[in-house]
Write an enzyme that holds these catalytic residues in place. Structure first.
Site, PDB file in Angstrom:
ATOM      1  N   HIS A   1      -8.896 -20.088  -2.054  1.00 43.29           N
ATOM      2  CA  HIS A   1     -10.211 -19.776  -1.897  1.00 43.29           C
ATOM      3  C   HIS A   1     -10.526 -18.185  -1.666  1.00 43.29           C
ATOM      4  O   HIS A   1     -11.669 -17.746  -2.229  1.00 43.29           O
ATOM      5  CB  HIS A   1     -11.033 -20.771  -0.898  1.00 43.29           C
ATOM      6  CG  HIS A   1     -10.505 -20.191   0.311  1.00 43.29           C
ATOM      7  ND1 HIS A   1      -9.924 -20.907   1.282  1.00 43.29           N
ATOM      8  CD2 HIS A   1     -10.956 -19.384   1.320  1.00 43.29           C
ATOM      9  CE1 HIS A   1      -9.463 -20.419   2.240  1.00 43.29           C
ATOM     10  NE2 HIS A   1     -10.560 -19.387   2.466  1.00 43.29           N
TER      11      HIS A   1
ATOM     12  N   ASP B   1      -4.839 -25.183  -1.925  1.00 47.21           N
ATOM     13  CA  ASP B   1      -5.533 -23.954  -1.412  1.00 47.21           C
ATOM     14  C   ASP B   1      -4.496 -22.792  -1.124  1.00 47.21           C
ATOM     15  O   ASP B   1      -4.481 -22.169   0.094  1.00 47.21           O
ATOM     16  CB  ASP B   1      -6.413 -24.496  -0.216  1.00 47.21           C
ATOM     17  CG  ASP B   1      -7.312 -23.170   0.302  1.00 47.21           C
ATOM     18  OD1 ASP B   1      -7.463 -22.424  -0.518  1.00 47.21           O
ATOM     19  OD2 ASP B   1      -8.039 -23.398   1.280  1.00 47.21           O
TER      20      ASP B   1
ATOM     21  N   SER C   1      -8.109 -16.684   6.766  1.00 47.25           N
ATOM     22  CA  SER C   1      -7.634 -17.325   5.859  1.00 47.25           C
ATOM     23  C   SER C   1      -6.430 -16.701   5.287  1.00 47.25           C
ATOM     24  O   SER C   1      -6.535 -15.489   4.711  1.00 47.25           O
ATOM     25  CB  SER C   1      -8.751 -17.679   4.968  1.00 47.25           C
ATOM     26  OG  SER C   1      -9.894 -18.539   5.586  1.00 47.25           O
TER      27      SER C   1
END
Length: 582
Positions: free
Chosen positions: A157, A188, A272
């Protein structure tokens, strides 16, 4: 991942206060966070060798440049000497005394921290409301880390719908253009590389460790919001289970990490893609999402090494990312004793009942509804769908499936009519009627007489109804999303997304996101087949049957003529997307 619409310009013309200490210069702080068991480095502020216990910022020196330090009194000198001697006895050495500062030896313990990079990405998301164009681009920042083979790992993402990706190493002022090699939507994870040889100089790739145990300490390193320099967040592994990955609405193995309360912030945006290190400095996962709930705080989630290695192995094996395979069934627990007896199970047999099988899955040719799945690859499945995992732990049997690669064959044992049968099944990725992603492609559309036809996907629902689409979208669409199965690999859910108002479609203006069932009596299989049928139609009327027995009828010749005027009015370049053109 941190998103920004505009980039603020930093004013480098201001002189830096000579007494201030930048976060990069304060190297002992992140190193101490990783090795909590080691003695903290001595504070260098004001010549005090004792460790600073306060949590506030160090005092800044005066901003007046012409100020001269006052000489110490004899009593102050004696007090300072006693403090230094006490610090030496306790193993703390003042960084201003001796052959070299202590923090250099601490940093060398975790060289992998230098392999953590900051990821800058410019995204241009598709516009599902106006599928013939894209949305305005925006920028985001996240984290990543260097692994072997001149490659970098980050979250999928973080680089989704990327236009440009750049990487910056710790302590560097240069951003390097990166190339996206693979994006794994289910897990992911994304794999990047940099062509510039300078980027790889002086960097030791991160080494992967084993799956941690409960209560093991982990340290997440990255570039979260709140600053420009590297940040360290420490915590412990509080749960290991198969959990839902928000980015792809899939379920894979994951680590739940409880962040140390009152010490560190939670795993925030920007973290992230950052690595999670164990106490030996080896990577045990990738930070990717956090739990935001009123009844829970300081909980983050980490993609564990088995999932990471599967992603890397898939790319190395096939040259592209093929995805995680699935068994293609829906199952029911067999915990009720009466149910087990009714299904013909012996007292020593355990398993789960197969409710439904996806028509597109290879196992639909051998498995049947109401079969009892007893084992997968020789591993027995319990009545609640779990299998032994590690000492004293159990986990969902889907974990075994996720360890396989696309195209692998597996042995399943089922109970059917009180007989035990064995089948070899070839595993394939999941085929969803409403896909979780469009894999970076622009959305498909078709326009005739002002009716905009689109194929429904999860990003489409999120664009139309927001992040709470599971509550805001029409019940009919949600039912199809949650429970419907594709009857063929190319089946799509086609809807009239909106009506571009014109004289020819008077009375149909209020039709929004309504499924198209048939066209001129023929079932609508997907958007491409609908476009082909309409374009080649020689009937007098175009008749679309919609859900809830709605009907749309327009004259064929008039509709096709009006389409050109409608396209020109709305500055639409084509009546259909490129993937639908013959």
């Amino acid at each position: 991942m941190t998103r920004t619409r505009k980039r603020a310009r930093r004013d480098d013309s201001e002189p830096t206060n000579a007494g201030d200490t930048s976060p990069d210069d304060a190297a002992p702080q992140p190193s101490t966070a990783i090795h909590a068991a080691e003695s903290p480095p001595a504070a260098a502020n004001n010549g005090d060798a004792s460790p600073r216990r306060g949590r506030g910022r160090p005092k800044k020196s005066s901003k007046r440049k012409d100020r001269v330090a006052e000489p110490m009194s004899p009593e102050s000198e004696r007090r300072l000497t006693r403090q230094q001697q006490a610090a030496e006895q306790n193993g703390h050495v003042n960084s201003s005394v001796g052959p070299g500062p202590e923090w250099e030896t601490v940093v060398r313990v975790v060289p992998a921290m230098d392999a953590v990079v900051k990821v800058f990405c410019v995204h241009t998301d598709p516009n599902f409301s106006l599928p013939w164009q894209r949305k305005r681009q925006y920028s985001s920042s996240s984290s990543g880390f260097i692994i072997g083979g001149r490659r970098v790992l980050t979250n999928a993402h973080s680089v989704e719908h990327h236009t440009q990706v750049k990487l910056k190493k710790r302590g560097s002022d240069t951003k390097y253009l990166a190339t996206v090699l693979a994006i794994g939507t289910e897990c992911d994870i994304a794999l990047l590389t940099v062509n510039d040889d300078e980027f790889w100089e002086g960097v030791t790739p991160v080494e992967f460790g084993d799956l941690p145990a409960l209560q093991d300490a982990v340290t997440v390193v990255g570039y979260p919001i709140g600053g420009d320099t590297i940040s360290v967040t420490s915590g412990v592994v509080s749960r290991i289970e198969v959990l839902s990955y928000v980015h792809a609405t899939t379920e894979l193995l994951g680590l739940q990490v409880l962040i140390s309360a009152f010490i560190d912030a939670a795993i925030n945006s920007g973290n992230s893609g950052g690595p999670a290190f164990n106490d030996k400095g080896k990577c045990v996962g990738i930070a990717f999402q956090s739990l935001k709930h009123d009844d829970a705080e300081n909980i983050g989630y980490v993609i564990p090494t088995p999932v990471i290695k599967h992603f890397i192995g898939d790319y190395e094996k096939n040259g592209v990312y093929t995805g995680f395979p699935v068994l293609g069934i829906e199952w029911q627990k067999m915990e009720n004793p009466d149910l087990r007896v009714a299904m013909g199970m012996a007292s020593d047999q355990k398993g789960v009942r197969i409710r439904r099988i996806e028509p597109t899955a290879p196992e639909s040719e051998v498995l049947k509804s109401s079969d009892i799945l007893l084992s997968f690859d020789g591993v027995k499945i319990a009545n609640d769908g779990t299998i032994p995992f590690r000492d004293g732990e159990r986990i969902g049997f889907s974990y075994l499936v996720s360890q396989k690669y696309t195209g692998d064959k597996t042995l399943v044992k089922v109970l059917r009519d009180s007989k035990v049968l064995e089948f070899k099944i070839k595993l394939q990725p999941h085929k969803r009627l409403i896909p979780a992603h469009i894999n970076g492609k622009p959305p498909s559309y078709y326009i005739v007489a002002g009716f905009v036809f689109s194929a429904v996907s999860v990003p489409y629902l999120r664009s139309e109804y927001g992040k709470d689409y599971e509550y805001e979208a029409p019940v009919k669409l949600l039912d199809r999303h949650m429970h419907a199965m594709a009857e063929s690999p190319d089946e799509q859910l086609v809807v009239i997304s909106q009506v571009l108002v014109a004289d020819i479609n008077i009375g149909y203006e209020d039709i929004v996101n309504t499924q198209v069932i048939t066209f001129n009596g023929k079932p609508v299989k997907n958007l491409k087949s609908l476009a082909n049928m309409v374009e080649s139609c020689k009937d007098e009327y175009l008749k679309f049957e919609l859900e809830y027995q709605q009907v749309v009828v327009v004259k064929t010749e008039t509709a096709k003529a009006a389409t050109l005027d409608i396209l020109a009015m709305h500055c639409i370049p084509s009546a259909m997307s490129d993937d639908l053109k013959p």
